[in-house]
Structures are given as C-alpha cells and as structure tokens.
Motif scaffolding. Sequence first.
Motif, mmCIF file in Angstrom:
data_model
loop_
_atom_site.group_PDB
_atom_site.id
_atom_site.type_symbol
_atom_site.label_atom_id
_atom_site.label_comp_id
_atom_site.label_asym_id
_atom_site.label_seq_id
_atom_site.Cartn_x
_atom_site.Cartn_y
_atom_site.Cartn_z
ATOM 1 N N TYR A 255 1.116 -0.861 0.357
ATOM 2 C CA TYR A 255 0.232 -0.097 -0.323
ATOM 3 C C TYR A 255 0.938 1.197 0.109
ATOM 4 C CZ TYR A 255 -4.131 -2.031 0.493
ATOM 5 O OH TYR A 255 -5.950 -2.224 0.961
ATOM 6 N N GLY A 256 1.970 1.137 0.598
ATOM 7 C CA GLY A 256 2.925 2.614 0.669
ATOM 8 C C GLY A 256 3.149 3.390 -0.266
ATOM 9 N N GLY A 257 3.056 2.079 -1.544
ATOM 10 C CA GLY A 257 3.870 2.330 -2.981
ATOM 11 C C GLY A 257 2.426 2.935 -3.880
ATOM 12 N N ALA A 258 1.860 1.776 -4.089
ATOM 13 C CA ALA A 258 1.019 1.870 -4.875
ATOM 14 C C ALA A 258 0.230 2.752 -4.685
ATOM 15 C CB ALA A 258 0.443 0.560 -4.852
ATOM 16 N N LEU A 259 -0.173 2.585 -3.287
ATOM 17 C CA LEU A 259 -1.823 3.563 -2.620
ATOM 18 C C LEU A 259 -1.286 4.619 -2.254
ATOM 19 C CD1 LEU A 259 -4.442 1.559 -0.981
ATOM 20 C CD2 LEU A 259 -4.871 2.214 -3.407
ATOM 21 N N PHE A 260 -0.474 5.043 -1.368
ATOM 22 C CA PHE A 260 -0.434 6.165 -0.339
ATOM 23 C C PHE A 260 0.743 6.798 -1.457
ATOM 24 C CE2 PHE A 260 -1.043 3.638 2.754
ATOM 25 C CZ PHE A 260 -2.124 4.118 3.529
ATOM 26 N N GLN A 261 1.915 6.983 -2.318
ATOM 27 C CA GLN A 261 2.349 7.410 -3.138
ATOM 28 C C GLN A 261 1.967 7.543 -4.375
ATOM 29 O OE1 GLN A 261 6.879 6.547 -2.601
ATOM 30 N NE2 GLN A 261 6.847 7.141 -5.238
ATOM 31 N N ASP A 262 1.867 6.343 -5.310
ATOM 32 C CA ASP A 262 1.112 6.685 -6.541
ATOM 33 C C ASP A 262 -0.293 7.350 -6.964
ATOM 34 O OD1 ASP A 262 3.874 5.897 -7.034
ATOM 35 O OD2 ASP A 262 2.556 3.753 -7.146
ATOM 36 N N THR A 263 -1.093 6.835 -5.811
ATOM 37 C CA THR A 263 -2.378 6.993 -6.325
ATOM 38 C C THR A 263 -3.299 8.818 -5.030
ATOM 39 O OG1 THR A 263 -2.916 4.661 -6.678
ATOM 40 C CG2 THR A 263 -4.504 6.338 -6.783
ATOM 41 N N PHE A 264 -2.810 8.177 -4.030
ATOM 42 C CA PHE A 264 -3.036 9.325 -3.223
ATOM 43 C C PHE A 264 -2.294 10.824 -3.157
ATOM 44 C CE2 PHE A 264 -5.588 5.451 0.118
ATOM 45 C CZ PHE A 264 -6.155 4.777 -1.495
ATOM 46 N N LYS A 265 -1.373 10.084 -3.465
ATOM 47 C CA LYS A 265 -0.086 11.823 -3.724
ATOM 48 C C LYS A 265 -0.249 11.826 -1.726
ATOM 49 C CE LYS A 265 -0.363 11.432 -7.847
ATOM 50 N NZ LYS A 265 0.729 10.455 -8.482
ATOM 51 N N THR A 266 0.030 11.128 -1.317
ATOM 52 C CA THR A 266 0.108 11.945 0.130
ATOM 53 C C THR A 266 1.700 12.063 0.430
ATOM 54 O OG1 THR A 266 -1.385 9.691 0.676
ATOM 55 C CG2 THR A 266 -0.373 10.388 2.828
ATOM 56 N N PRO A 267 1.517 13.425 1.003
ATOM 57 C CA PRO A 267 1.887 13.762 2.041
ATOM 58 C C PRO A 267 3.727 13.464 1.939
ATOM 59 C CG PRO A 267 0.790 15.270 1.560
ATOM 60 C CD PRO A 267 0.311 14.654 1.595
ATOM 61 N N ALA A 268 5.110 13.203 1.918
ATOM 62 C CA ALA A 268 6.827 12.624 2.526
ATOM 63 C C ALA A 268 6.093 13.167 3.688
ATOM 64 C CB ALA A 268 7.036 12.983 1.270
ATOM 65 N N GLY A 269 6.353 11.880 4.859
ATOM 66 C CA GLY A 269 6.215 11.803 6.224
ATOM 67 C C GLY A 269 5.507 11.931 7.093
ATOM 68 N N GLN A 270 4.033 11.886 5.577
ATOM 69 C CA GLN A 270 2.891 11.660 6.648
ATOM 70 C C GLN A 270 2.165 10.429 7.204
ATOM 71 O OE1 GLN A 270 -1.397 13.248 5.183
ATOM 72 N NE2 GLN A 270 -1.200 15.197 5.557
ATOM 73 N N ILE A 271 2.511 9.328 6.163
ATOM 74 C CA ILE A 271 2.048 8.247 6.699
ATOM 75 C C ILE A 271 2.972 7.147 7.269
ATOM 76 C CG2 ILE A 271 0.968 6.170 5.316
ATOM 77 C CD1 ILE A 271 -1.322 8.129 5.771
ATOM 78 N N ALA A 272 2.932 6.768 8.270
ATOM 79 C CA ALA A 272 3.872 5.678 9.319
ATOM 80 C C ALA A 272 3.656 4.467 9.488
ATOM 81 C CB ALA A 272 3.968 6.755 10.609
ATOM 82 N N VAL A 273 4.002 3.904 9.520
ATOM 83 C CA VAL A 273 3.173 1.662 9.649
ATOM 84 C C VAL A 273 4.025 1.657 11.173
ATOM 85 C CG1 VAL A 273 5.364 1.276 8.937
ATOM 86 C CG2 VAL A 273 2.977 0.121 8.992
ATOM 87 N N ALA A 274 3.130 0.599 11.271
ATOM 88 C CA ALA A 274 2.851 -0.040 12.585
ATOM 89 C C ALA A 274 2.720 -1.879 12.615
ATOM 90 C CB ALA A 274 2.451 0.941 13.303
ATOM 91 N N PRO A 275 2.950 -2.642 13.405
ATOM 92 C CA PRO A 275 2.387 -3.998 13.370
ATOM 93 C C PRO A 275 1.022 -3.471 13.524
ATOM 94 C CG PRO A 275 4.017 -3.040 14.892
ATOM 95 C CD PRO A 275 3.740 -2.436 14.263
#
Length: 281
Positions: A255-275
């Motif tokens: 999802y990090g690349g395919a959705l948040f980066q490529d599709t949603f164009k989420t600003p860098a540093g806004q989305i983080a990941v956890a278990p």
Amino acid sequence: GGGTANVQNGFTPVPQTNGTLTVWVDSTRLAAAQLYQKQHPDVKMDIVTYDGDANGSNYLQTKVSLFNRTGNGWPDVVFSSQNNEVTWARQANFTAPLNKGLIPQATLDGWAPGANDPCTVDGTVYCLRNDLSQTVLWYNSTLLTQWGYKVPTTWPDYQALGQKVATEHPGYLVGTAGDTFTPEIYLWASKCGANQITGAKAVTVNTTSQNCARMATLLDTLVKAGSMSTSSVFSSDFDKNSADKILMMPGPSWYGGALFQDTFKTPAGQIAVAPMPQWPG
C-alpha cells in the motif's frame, strides 16, 4: 509452450523447446517482467498484460476454460493477484506440478516455510507465491499526534478508537472493508482461516468460531459507526472522497507505494507504519 491433458493427475507438461514463452502479468508487475527480459536477452518472451484477476475478476479462469475447449492459447507463465487460483486451475488441468521435478527442490526451498501452502494440494505444489505481502497498520502520524490518539496495539483498542473517531471526527476512517482481499487483512489477523484449502475441491471457513465472530463483530460495529469504509481503495470514488480522510488503515505492505505514494499522492512523512493490532492473549 504449455499444454493440457485430461489425465487423472491433472496437467501434463509438454516437451519444451526453445520457443517463445508467453507471460501474462498485471500492470503492476509489467515493469518487473520487462526488466527480467532486459537482463535475460537469451530468453524469448512475449509479455502480455491483463487485469491480473484484480478485485474478483475471473478473467483468467474464463480464458483458460476457452483455451481448453479450443485446444490452444494457454500462457506459459501467469502472475495473478489472487491466492486461491489453485482451487479451480488444478481441476482445469492448467497448473503444472512444480515439485515433481519441474523446478529443483533447492529452488523451492528458498521460499519461507508455509509460504506456498495456498498453492499446495495433497502434497503437490501447483503455484509459487510472488510475495508474502505482510499486513501492517498504516496511519497518519500527523493527525494522530494532532488529535492526541495513540496507535492501537490490540483489536479492542482499535475498535474503541474507531468508535471515538466516528464521534469526534466524523468522516475519517480507521480502515476499509470494500475489497475482495478484506478477509486476508482482517479475518486472518484474527486467526480466522479465510480461505484455507483443505482438499482438491474444498475450502474451509468456520464462520461460527470465536476467532471469526470477534472480527466480524468489530467490522460490523465500525461500519455502522461510519469509520470503516465499504468502498474499494482502488475505486475512483474512494480516491476522490476518502483518500484524505484516512487516519488508519490495515493493509498489505505494498500500500505504501501503490496507494499512498502513487494513487493518493500523500505528502512525504505523513504516513507511518506499525505492526498489526493483536487480540489479547
């Protein structure tokens, strides 16, 4: 080229020559297939893009049924986004038994233990996993900090936060349950076998088990509250109306690349990941 035969044990590979390999890939994996072709110019490849059976399409199954009737057209290699293709492909005599000498055991041993279980029926391996696509919890670190919320580590905490978000910030989401792989994201996380292959023509799901019921209740609760979407994350509707309303979202690592980066164009540093959250105990 590939082949099929109406024999008791399924697919019978035909003798291979130096002919061109027809390789079907979805658009996501097209670049990787092209890179392989560039790095291995001695391998003759005809790369064909198709929908990859995305989001429940049965394109591959329909085409194989047609090829079986006409006696030609089968691709040699197919990359699919579904992990349950074996349930029909083995019966259609389309899949080759990979651990019967076709692929060296040393190569097969390179997969993590259990990774190819969805590809295995009665001890025979009929496909190989492209990746394990670990499921993680994506979250908007900016909003979480701004609103004073903590990343949930348990599913009860996740549900409580989802209900709180629905009240305090209506319209924001803690997840989405609108794609065909929702069972893999949520039910498997509850140790509820969403599509365990238990036989050549059998898939077992014990929907009344405690593990299944607790996650179903959680999903029902958050859908009703409004903080769990029932739209597909790949739909134009979601991209237009919900992409900027994601507070959290359990989903695969890609999802990090395919959705948040490529599709949603989420600003860098806004989305983080956890278990992923866990059930207590």
